[in-house]
Design a protein around this motif. Structure first.
Motif, short mmCIF file in Angstrom:
data_model
loop_
_atom_site.label_atom_id
_atom_site.label_comp_id
_atom_site.label_asym_id
_atom_site.label_seq_id
_atom_site.Cartn_x
_atom_site.Cartn_y
_atom_site.Cartn_z
N TYR A 1 0.84 -1.19 0.00
CA TYR A 1 0.00 0.00 0.00
C TYR A 1 0.88 1.25 0.00
CZ TYR A 1 -4.23 -2.65 1.37
OH TYR A 1 -5.31 -3.50 1.41
N THR B 1 -7.61 2.35 -2.92
CA THR B 1 -8.58 2.11 -1.87
C THR B 1 -8.59 3.29 -0.89
OG1 THR B 1 -9.36 0.47 -0.25
CG2 THR B 1 -6.99 0.90 -0.34
N THR B 2 -9.47 3.24 0.08
CA THR B 2 -9.55 4.27 1.10
C THR B 2 -9.60 3.61 2.47
OG1 THR B 2 -11.98 4.27 1.01
CG2 THR B 2 -10.83 5.86 -0.40
N ARG B 3 -9.37 4.41 3.48
CA ARG B 3 -9.54 3.92 4.84
C ARG B 3 -11.00 4.06 5.25
NH1 ARG B 3 -4.80 2.63 6.87
NH2 ARG B 3 -2.94 3.78 6.25
N LYS C 1 -9.35 1.02 8.90
CA LYS C 1 -8.78 -0.02 8.05
C LYS C 1 -8.95 0.29 6.57
CE LYS C 1 -7.79 -3.77 8.83
NZ LYS C 1 -6.41 -4.35 8.74
N SER C 2 -8.13 -0.36 5.76
CA SER C 2 -8.33 -0.33 4.32
C SER C 2 -9.69 -0.96 3.98
CB SER C 2 -7.22 -1.12 3.61
OG SER C 2 -7.61 -1.47 2.30
N SER D 1 -7.05 8.21 0.79
CA SER D 1 -7.01 7.20 -0.26
C SER D 1 -5.54 6.90 -0.59
CB SER D 1 -7.75 7.67 -1.51
OG SER D 1 -7.13 8.81 -2.05
#
Length: 316
Positions: free
Chosen positions: A150, A166-168, A245-246, A270
């Protein structure tokens, strides 16, 4: 100069592994050899070529100029042989051999493992070794063919393939929310039990959120933290606190209702997910095909978005 008639491919493979690992013991361990057998093989290779390939010291080995030259050509030669072996026979690719993959612990369990099941079913001659850890792997020194990471890349000597962005997501279990309530604002996290992840020996104690032009950084507190993202997620599912979290790691839990997404109107950080390859090595066909497979599979995750089927906290 022609290669000696009794030069053997395993000798070259050991030499390349030694060049990457930096020590004879590490190279021997990765190839399932005893240090004595590895040392004898290296000495025989030097004797056959009539040059010194490494400078030996008490702690490590360093390639001589002749060793660097052999490394460059051996990588290309063995890579071409590996690709030719994969393409021979039955007019189709026959992928064989072993691929070592390093990945964050939770990503490996939640996403990568199931993706590999289908790939291995299509290529029964392949073997995969997964190295799951949230620690950073050194692709040059360790026996790793692909590392999933990541975040932004800082090492220009590596080759990267973008897989996903992705985002948290701030999440908690329904049981935790029933007992402690839902945060209505990021600052409310100061009153909640939070579950930070430790990366590189440093706990991620500051969580950032944004809403329009407003940004908020919150220093969180909690009674437990871990350097394993999978354990942090499990704690959250057990109702022990809030996790940040992701989305890739918690999407299945959100869909199943084991976790609830909180503060949905606040945007989160992100960050990209890359497949990292060591730039100094030939990349075997089996590794290239796996990276293509992963890129296709992670692209499908975009269609899985959180959508209306995932519970979110009404508080904001």
């Amino acid at each position: 100069m022609e290669a000696p008639a009794d030069l053997q491919l395993p000798q070259l493979r050991l030499f390349l592994r030694l060049a990457d690992a930096g020590t004879l013991s590490a190279a021997a361990r990765q190839l399932h050899l005893t240090p004595a057998a590895a040392s004898a093989s290296l000495k025989r290779l030097e004797s056959l070529l009539k040059v010194r390939l490494v400078e030996r010291s008490t702690r490590s080995l360093r390639l001589t100029p002749e060793g660097e030259l052999l490394r460059e050509h051996a990588q290309r030669a063995l890579g071409s042989i590996d690709d030719a072996m994969a393409l021979l026979g039955a007019r189709r690719e026959r992928l064989e051999g072993e691929i070592h993959i390093a990945a964050p612990s939770d990503l490996g369990r939640q996403r990568l493992g199931p993706m590999l099941d289908d790939f291995l079913a299509q290529h029964p001659g392949l073997r995969v070794a997964l190295h799951l850890s949230d620690a950073m792997h050194d692709l040059r020194r360790e026996q790793v063919d692909i590392a999933l990471r990541y975040g932004l890349l800082r090492d220009s000597g590596l080759v990267a393939r973008h897989l996903h962005t992705t985002t948290r997501v701030l999440v908690a279990a329904p049981a935790y929310l029933a007992a402690h309530g839902s945060p209505a604002h990021p600052q409310d996290l100061e009153r909640h039990n939070c579950l930070p992840l430790t990366l590189g020996g440093r706990a991620q104690m500051v969580w950032a959120f944004a809403k329009g032009a407003q940004t908020v950084e919150v220093r969180v507190h909690g009674n437990r933290r871990a350097d394993d993202g999978g354990l942090v997620r499990e704690w959250a599912v057990q109702g022990l606190g809030l996790a940040y979290k992701s989305r890739l790691d918690v999407l299945a839990d959100l869909r199943a209702g084991r976790l609830v997404a909180l503060l949905p109107q606040w945007t989160r950080e992100s960050f990209p997910l890359h497949a990292i390859l060591p730039g100094s090595r030939h990349v075997p066909l089996r590794v290239r095909r796996l990276v293509d497979w992963l890129a296709e599979r992670f692209a499908r995750v975009e269609d899985e978005g959180l959508g209306d089927t995932v519970r979110v906290s009404p508080a904001d």
